[in-house]
Design a protein around this motif. Structure first.
Motif, PDB file in Angstrom:
ATOM      1  N   GLN A  56       0.632  -1.320   0.033  1.00  0.00           N
ATOM      2  CA  GLN A  56       0.062  -0.262   0.015  1.00  0.00           C
ATOM      3  C   GLN A  56       0.731   1.554   0.019  1.00  0.00           C
ATOM      4  OE1 GLN A  56      -2.354  -0.076   2.746  1.00  0.00           O
ATOM      5  NE2 GLN A  56      -3.599   2.241   2.828  1.00  0.00           N
ATOM      6  N   ALA A  57       1.588   1.445   0.556  1.00  0.00           N
ATOM      7  CA  ALA A  57       3.031   2.338   0.901  1.00  0.00           C
ATOM      8  C   ALA A  57       3.595   2.532  -0.442  1.00  0.00           C
ATOM      9  CB  ALA A  57       4.352   2.086   1.497  1.00  0.00           C
ATOM     10  N   ARG A  58       3.896   1.781  -1.260  1.00  0.00           N
ATOM     11  CA  ARG A  58       4.407   1.826  -2.514  1.00  0.00           C
ATOM     12  C   ARG A  58       3.140   2.309  -3.543  1.00  0.00           C
ATOM     13  NH1 ARG A  58       6.257  -3.472  -2.153  1.00  0.00           N
ATOM     14  NH2 ARG A  58       5.125  -3.901  -3.598  1.00  0.00           N
ATOM     15  N   ILE A  59       2.106   2.107  -3.525  1.00  0.00           N
ATOM     16  CA  ILE A  59       0.836   2.557  -4.327  1.00  0.00           C
ATOM     17  C   ILE A  59       0.544   3.939  -4.661  1.00  0.00           C
ATOM     18  CG2 ILE A  59      -1.102   2.780  -5.200  1.00  0.00           C
ATOM     19  CD1 ILE A  59      -1.510  -0.609  -3.779  1.00  0.00           C
ATOM     20  N   GLU A  60       0.857   4.003  -5.683  1.00  0.00           N
ATOM     21  CA  GLU A  60       1.090   6.327  -6.041  1.00  0.00           C
ATOM     22  C   GLU A  60       0.025   6.535  -6.935  1.00  0.00           C
ATOM     23  OE1 GLU A  60       5.360   7.640  -5.880  1.00  0.00           O
ATOM     24  OE2 GLU A  60       4.984   6.943  -7.960  1.00  0.00           O
ATOM     25  N   ALA A  61      -0.740   7.452  -6.479  1.00  0.00           N
ATOM     26  CA  ALA A  61      -1.895   8.057  -7.232  1.00  0.00           C
ATOM     27  C   ALA A  61      -1.464   8.977  -8.011  1.00  0.00           C
ATOM     28  CB  ALA A  61      -3.035   8.390  -6.160  1.00  0.00           C
ATOM     29  N   ILE A  62      -2.268   9.172  -9.089  1.00  0.00           N
ATOM     30  CA  ILE A  62      -1.341  10.119 -10.439  1.00  0.00           C
ATOM     31  C   ILE A  62      -2.968  10.796  -9.971  1.00  0.00           C
ATOM     32  CG2 ILE A  62      -1.653  10.371 -12.806  1.00  0.00           C
ATOM     33  CD1 ILE A  62      -1.165   7.143 -13.428  1.00  0.00           C
ATOM     34  N   ARG A  63      -1.937  12.485 -10.203  1.00  0.00           N
ATOM     35  CA  ARG A  63      -2.522  13.395 -10.391  1.00  0.00           C
ATOM     36  C   ARG A  63      -2.618  14.009 -11.716  1.00  0.00           C
ATOM     37  NH1 ARG A  63       1.011  16.937  -6.811  1.00  0.00           N
ATOM     38  NH2 ARG A  63       1.925  16.423  -8.353  1.00  0.00           N
ATOM     39  N   THR A  64      -3.769  14.584 -11.730  1.00  0.00           N
ATOM     40  CA  THR A  64      -3.842  14.956 -13.436  1.00  0.00           C
ATOM     41  C   THR A  64      -3.906  16.974 -12.750  1.00  0.00           C
ATOM     42  OG1 THR A  64      -6.375  14.373 -13.170  1.00  0.00           O
ATOM     43  CG2 THR A  64      -5.000  13.592 -14.368  1.00  0.00           C
ATOM     44  N   GLY A  65      -3.851  17.401 -13.999  1.00  0.00           N
ATOM     45  CA  GLY A  65      -3.922  19.229 -14.348  1.00  0.00           C
ATOM     46  C   GLY A  65      -5.191  19.503 -14.384  1.00  0.00           C
ATOM     47  N   GLY A  66      -5.229  20.328 -14.674  1.00  0.00           N
ATOM     48  CA  GLY A  66      -6.312  21.114 -14.906  1.00  0.00           C
ATOM     49  C   GLY A  66      -7.281  21.022 -16.074  1.00  0.00           C
ATOM     50  N   ASP A  67      -6.249  20.626 -17.464  1.00  0.00           N
ATOM     51  CA  ASP A  67      -6.367  19.962 -18.375  1.00  0.00           C
ATOM     52  C   ASP A  67      -6.720  18.529 -18.831  1.00  0.00           C
ATOM     53  OD1 ASP A  67      -4.333  18.907 -18.098  1.00  0.00           O
ATOM     54  OD2 ASP A  67      -3.651  20.640 -19.816  1.00  0.00           O
ATOM     55  N   GLY A  68      -6.623  17.827 -17.533  1.00  0.00           N
ATOM     56  CA  GLY A  68      -6.636  16.015 -18.105  1.00  0.00           C
ATOM     57  C   GLY A  68      -5.799  15.667 -17.697  1.00  0.00           C
ATOM     58  N   THR A  69      -4.718  16.306 -17.642  1.00  0.00           N
ATOM     59  CA  THR A  69      -3.355  15.572 -18.937  1.00  0.00           C
ATOM     60  C   THR A  69      -2.856  15.039 -16.779  1.00  0.00           C
ATOM     61  OG1 THR A  69      -1.854  17.387 -18.605  1.00  0.00           O
ATOM     62  CG2 THR A  69      -3.093  16.343 -20.727  1.00  0.00           C
ATOM     63  N   PRO A  70      -1.672  13.864 -17.040  1.00  0.00           N
ATOM     64  CA  PRO A  70      -0.895  13.987 -15.723  1.00  0.00           C
ATOM     65  C   PRO A  70      -0.150  14.812 -15.275  1.00  0.00           C
ATOM     66  CG  PRO A  70      -0.874  12.094 -17.497  1.00  0.00           C
ATOM     67  CD  PRO A  70      -1.460  12.975 -17.796  1.00  0.00           C
ATOM     68  N   ALA A  71      -0.540  15.667 -14.258  1.00  0.00           N
ATOM     69  CA  ALA A  71       0.819  16.153 -13.762  1.00  0.00           C
ATOM     70  C   ALA A  71       1.810  16.024 -12.685  1.00  0.00           C
ATOM     71  CB  ALA A  71      -0.480  17.323 -12.782  1.00  0.00           C
ATOM     72  N   GLY A  72       1.426  14.191 -11.962  1.00  0.00           N
ATOM     73  CA  GLY A  72       2.550  13.509 -11.094  1.00  0.00           C
ATOM     74  C   GLY A  72       2.328  13.116 -10.458  1.00  0.00           C
ATOM     75  N   VAL A  73       2.792  12.359  -9.826  1.00  0.00           N
ATOM     76  CA  VAL A  73       1.898  11.433  -8.893  1.00  0.00           C
ATOM     77  C   VAL A  73       2.225  11.944  -7.079  1.00  0.00           C
ATOM     78  CG1 VAL A  73       2.944   9.370 -10.538  1.00  0.00           C
ATOM     79  CG2 VAL A  73       4.430   9.877  -8.226  1.00  0.00           C
ATOM     80  N   GLU A  74       1.545  11.605  -6.073  1.00  0.00           N
ATOM     81  CA  GLU A  74       1.051  11.265  -4.852  1.00  0.00           C
ATOM     82  C   GLU A  74       1.299  10.250  -4.152  1.00  0.00           C
ATOM     83  OE1 GLU A  74      -3.036  13.182  -4.135  1.00  0.00           O
ATOM     84  OE2 GLU A  74      -1.633  14.220  -4.577  1.00  0.00           O
ATOM     85  N   PRO A  75       1.616   9.903  -2.795  1.00  0.00           N
ATOM     86  CA  PRO A  75       1.321   8.881  -2.219  1.00  0.00           C
ATOM     87  C   PRO A  75      -0.499   8.355  -1.872  1.00  0.00           C
ATOM     88  CG  PRO A  75       2.980  10.487  -1.280  1.00  0.00           C
ATOM     89  CD  PRO A  75       1.826  11.456  -2.238  1.00  0.00           C
ATOM     90  N   PHE A  76      -0.504   6.981  -2.227  1.00  0.00           N
ATOM     91  CA  PHE A  76      -2.168   6.808  -2.453  1.00  0.00           C
ATOM     92  C   PHE A  76      -2.240   6.290  -0.497  1.00  0.00           C
ATOM     93  CE2 PHE A  76      -4.058   3.292  -0.754  1.00  0.00           C
ATOM     94  CZ  PHE A  76      -5.839   3.072  -1.751  1.00  0.00           C
ATOM     95  N   LEU A  77      -3.347   7.434  -0.607  1.00  0.00           N
ATOM     96  CA  LEU A  77      -4.259   7.685   1.500  1.00  0.00           C
ATOM     97  C   LEU A  77      -5.283   7.017   0.688  1.00  0.00           C
ATOM     98  CD1 LEU A  77      -3.006  11.838   1.582  1.00  0.00           C
ATOM     99  CD2 LEU A  77      -1.946   9.765   2.129  1.00  0.00           C
ATOM    100  N   ALA A  78      -5.478   5.851   1.715  1.00  0.00           N
ATOM    101  CA  ALA A  78      -6.365   5.071   2.302  1.00  0.00           C
ATOM    102  C   ALA A  78      -6.816   5.638   2.314  1.00  0.00           C
ATOM    103  CB  ALA A  78      -5.957   3.674   2.972  1.00  0.00           C
ATOM    104  N   GLY A  79      -8.746   5.329   2.722  1.00  0.00           N
ATOM    105  CA  GLY A  79      -9.709   6.094   3.110  1.00  0.00           C
ATOM    106  C   GLY A  79     -10.361   6.903   3.162  1.00  0.00           C
TER     107      GLY A  79
END
Length: 79
Positions: A56-79
């Motif tokens: 779970q700690a290794r899973i990362e969520a992909i963030r998207t920018g305002g235009d819907g394109t990938p803007a980076g990754v952030e740690p997965f936060l459960a809950g």
């Protein structure tokens, strides 16, 4: 022969834990064997939980920018 917990895969550990639970639930296991199985099952449960937490700690969520394109990754936060 029981495999070392450190080299046991998550899937193999889970299968072994399920087998242990089945044996203990049957009620046909002699006391000394039941105690040994319980101790092994407890160790397997801890190891599987540690592996899940690490995954779970290794899973990362992909963030998207305002235009819907990938803007980076952030740690997965459960809950």
């Amino acid at each position: 022969m029981e495999q070392d917990l450190d080299t046991l895969s998550f899937e193999a550990g889970l299968r072994e834990l399920e087998a242990i639970v089945g044996k203990l639930e049957s009620g046909d296991t002699p006391l000394e064997e039941a105690i040994r199985l319980y101790e092994r099952g407890s160790a397997l449960r801890r190891k599987c939980a540690e592996r899940l937490d690490a995954a779970q700690a290794r899973i990362e969520a992909i963030r998207t920018g305002g235009d819907g394109t990938p803007a980076g990754v952030e740690p997965f936060l459960a809950g």
